[in-house]
Design an enzyme around this catalytic site. Structure first.
Site, mmCIF file in Angstrom:
data_model
loop_
_atom_site.group_PDB
_atom_site.id
_atom_site.type_symbol
_atom_site.label_atom_id
_atom_site.label_comp_id
_atom_site.label_asym_id
_atom_site.label_seq_id
_atom_site.Cartn_x
_atom_site.Cartn_y
_atom_site.Cartn_z
ATOM 1 C CE LYS A 169 -1.844 3.083 1.894
ATOM 2 N NZ LYS A 169 -1.678 4.491 1.429
ATOM 3 C CB CYS A 278 12.355 9.701 9.324
ATOM 4 S SG CYS A 278 13.488 8.736 8.304
HETATM 5 P P1 NAD Z 1 1.713 8.784 7.385
HETATM 6 O O1 NAD Z 1 1.883 7.999 8.631
HETATM 7 O O2 NAD Z 1 0.655 9.794 7.326
HETATM 8 O O3 NAD Z 1 1.450 7.809 6.150
HETATM 9 C C1 NAD Z 1 2.317 6.737 5.844
HETATM 10 C C2 NAD Z 1 1.532 5.670 5.113
HETATM 11 O O4 NAD Z 1 0.558 5.120 6.014
HETATM 12 C C3 NAD Z 1 0.756 6.185 3.902
HETATM 13 O O5 NAD Z 1 0.800 5.214 2.871
HETATM 14 C C4 NAD Z 1 -0.657 6.314 4.446
HETATM 15 O O6 NAD Z 1 -1.647 6.233 3.457
HETATM 16 C C5 NAD Z 1 -0.718 5.125 5.397
HETATM 17 N N1 NAD Z 1 -1.748 5.203 6.435
HETATM 18 C C6 NAD Z 1 -2.337 6.302 6.967
HETATM 19 N N2 NAD Z 1 -3.275 5.947 7.867
HETATM 20 C C7 NAD Z 1 -3.272 4.594 7.913
HETATM 21 C C8 NAD Z 1 -4.037 3.620 8.652
HETATM 22 N N3 NAD Z 1 -5.005 3.968 9.517
HETATM 23 N N4 NAD Z 1 -3.764 2.319 8.462
HETATM 24 C C9 NAD Z 1 -2.795 1.924 7.601
HETATM 25 N N5 NAD Z 1 -2.062 2.794 6.861
HETATM 26 C C10 NAD Z 1 -2.299 4.119 7.015
HETATM 27 O O7 NAD Z 1 3.160 9.400 7.070
HETATM 28 P P2 NAD Z 1 3.564 10.348 5.858
HETATM 29 O O8 NAD Z 1 3.012 11.701 6.149
HETATM 30 O O9 NAD Z 1 3.257 9.698 4.564
HETATM 31 O O10 NAD Z 1 5.162 10.361 6.024
HETATM 32 C C11 NAD Z 1 5.823 11.188 6.904
HETATM 33 C C12 NAD Z 1 6.183 10.450 8.181
HETATM 34 O O11 NAD Z 1 6.964 9.296 7.878
HETATM 35 C C13 NAD Z 1 7.043 11.268 9.112
HETATM 36 O O12 NAD Z 1 6.585 11.162 10.426
HETATM 37 C C14 NAD Z 1 8.426 10.642 8.981
HETATM 38 O O13 NAD Z 1 9.264 10.821 10.086
HETATM 39 C C15 NAD Z 1 8.090 9.221 8.743
HETATM 40 N N6 NAD Z 1 9.198 8.531 8.072
HETATM 41 C C16 NAD Z 1 9.958 7.646 8.773
HETATM 42 C C17 NAD Z 1 11.048 7.028 8.178
HETATM 43 C C18 NAD Z 1 11.911 6.034 8.910
HETATM 44 O O14 NAD Z 1 12.608 5.253 8.244
HETATM 45 N N7 NAD Z 1 11.915 6.001 10.213
HETATM 46 C C19 NAD Z 1 11.348 7.307 6.852
HETATM 47 C C20 NAD Z 1 10.566 8.212 6.173
HETATM 48 C C21 NAD Z 1 9.481 8.812 6.795
#
Ligand code: NAD
Length: 478
Positions: A169, A278
């Protein structure tokens, strides 16, 4: 205008059951550049069923068969690098150096998964027992927008190497990048159902994956809030969960540091990926006795950082990915001032000369405390916070006084002292006087920055269950 109207299930591009169209934007111009037809829970179930049907055969493939499949994937993804670069620039707005890295990383991580697979010990002896590493089942892979293609390829290659089949997804905001990768993976001619890709909303397709009993494992990269939710949602079906979440990483500038010398690392760590990283080093801890000197050096250095058109070669910081993200970053810039921090550089609004696009001024706050929200919450934009400390113990205490623990950077001349400090920081990764990356080492976070690790053999283990086999003594092993 691109219209993406197919998802990928059981080896084919198929029309989704879902009927919602979602707009894709160019964040540099704010224009709509495409549309994607989103799948729904029904589509997620079809994809899960296909992955489940493909699992028995794929889980029994040999190491050699999986290596051959991953090599085909690698070749197909390499062949799409230039197209990927174009859509990363258009859909995400990464500056060109970063964009090139983001376009080559997907193939590079597949190559790393091959390297791990080639030498991975799927069986070992533990006393009188044989321990057999067994693929966990169907894995649900959920990715964010800030490096969508790279996260898809890393999670997918590792899961397939372990013998799992997969439902992906991807971020709904990165559908052009997903499409380029999906076409490449299709060319790799893997058995039908081994991987499936369903564009869709997190709370629809993601939620179905998070709760479905036929998903054995979730590997998620994204925000801490969604990560915490996935642990709860997966508990009823006892899912294995790997989470790569947010950060508020400290950059600890030690007293003996040469400020002019370390400033490029301070700014690169903080503004990495336009601040949408991140691992970004967003809390800069500076000895109080040298604070004014540091502020002068930082003000001078940041005046050369260019936020603007990502297609121009000298641009350091591109736009925020969406209007929502731009507003959020602006609100933190207002909040920092309301909390009493002082603007050393940047501030609200767009950089000078830009009247459209989700661009943010490179912003640095100083005079902040570690209790302010700008020091505690992940802003996910080019906004850094300088926090003074009294002595080494205070610096370590402030570095660790956070709910996060993903990455940290220590800067100083005395390497013995740097290492002493680095060893006391609670973080999945600590870099000393470098921003280099080691893909063979585990990557992941302490505390709210995540659960488990990706990369190397640690990443592979996350898709495997150890099975202990004890035989009647004297019986021969096949
Ligand atoms: P997000 O959590 O909003 O979304 C990430 C993914 O989760 C998307 O595909 C989204 O559609 C999905 N999602 C949202 N709600 C969901 C649910 N209820 N159930 C299942 N899936 C769901 O994050 P974002 O805004 O896309 O990305 C930014 C965030 O990602 C930041 O907090 C960043 O720090 C983090 N990040 C972490 C790393 C790491 O390796 N630690 C790397 C990159 C980004």
């Amino acid at each position: 205008m691109d219209r993406i109207e197919r998802i990928y299930i059981n080896g084919e591009f198929v029309a989704p059951h879902g009927q919602e169209w979602f707009d894709l934007h160019n964040p540099s111009t704010e224009e709509v550049i495409g549309q994607v037809l989103l799948g729904d829970a029904h589509d997620a179930r079809r994809a899960i069923a296909a992955a489940k049907a493909a699992f028995p055969a794929w889980s029994r493939t040999t190491r050699e068969e999986r290596v051959a499949a991953l090599k085909r994937m690698h070749r197909a993804v390499v062949a799409r690098e230039d197209r990927l670069m174009e859509v990363i620039l258009e859909e995400y707005g990464a500056p060109s150096v970063r964009g090139r890295w983001m376009a080559t990383y997907p193939a590079a991580v597949i190559e790393q998964a091959i390297e791990v697979l080639e030498s991975f010990a799927f069986e070992e002896q533990a006393g009188t027992a044989r321990v057999i590493q067994t693929p966990v089942g169907v894995a649900g892979l959920i990715t964010p927008w800030n490096s969508n293609a790279g996260f898809i390829c890393n999670k997918l290659a590792t899961a397939l190497a372990a013998g799992c089949t997969v439902v992906i997804k991807p971020s709904e905001m990165s559908a052009l990048q997903t499409q380029v990768i999906a076409e490449a993976l299709h060319d790799a001619a893997l058995p039908p159902g081994v991987f499936n890709i369903v564009n869709g909303r997190g709370d629809v397709v993601g939620e179905e994956i998070a709760r479905h009993p036929d998903i054995a494992k979730i590997s998620f990269t994204g925000s801490s809030a969604v990560g915490e939710h996935l642990v709860t949602a997966g508990a009823a079906t006892m899912k294995r969960v790997t989470l790569e979440l947010g950060g508020k990483s400290p950059t600890v500038v030690l007293e003996d540091a040469d400020f002019a010398g370390v400033m490029p690392l301070v700014l690169q760590a903080g503004f990495a990926n336009s601040g949408q990283a991140c691992i970004a080093g967003t809390r800069i801890l500076v000895p109080r006795a040298r604070l004014i000197e540091f502020e002068q050096a930082a003000r001078e250095a940041v005046s050369h950082v260019k936020s603007g058109d990502p297609s121009e070669a000298d641009t350091d910081i591109g736009p925020m990915v969406s209007a929502k993200q731009w507003e959020r970053v602006q609100s933190y810039i207002r909040l920092g001032q309301a909390e009493g921090a002082k603007l050393l550089a940047g501030g609200e609004g767009r950089p000078e000369g830009l009247d459209r696009g989700w661009f943010v001024k490179p912003t640095i706050f100083t005079g902040a405390t570690n209790q302010m929200r700008i020091a505690r919450e992940e802003i996910f934009g080019p906004v850094l916070t300088v926090i003074p400390y009294e002595d080494e113990a205070d610096a370590i205490a402030i570095a660790n006084d956070t709910r996060y623990g993903l990455s940290a950077l220590v800067l100083g001349k005395d390497s013995v002292r740097c290492e002493r400090v680095a060893r006391q920081i609670d973080s999945g990764r600590v870099l000393v006087n470098t921003l280099s990356h080691e893909p063979r080492a585990p990557f992941g976070g302490f505390k709210h920055s995540g659960l488990g690790r990706e990369m190397g053999r640690w990443g592979m283990n996350a898709y495997l269950e150890p099975k202990t086999l004890l035989m009647e003594s004297g019986a021969s092993r096949r």
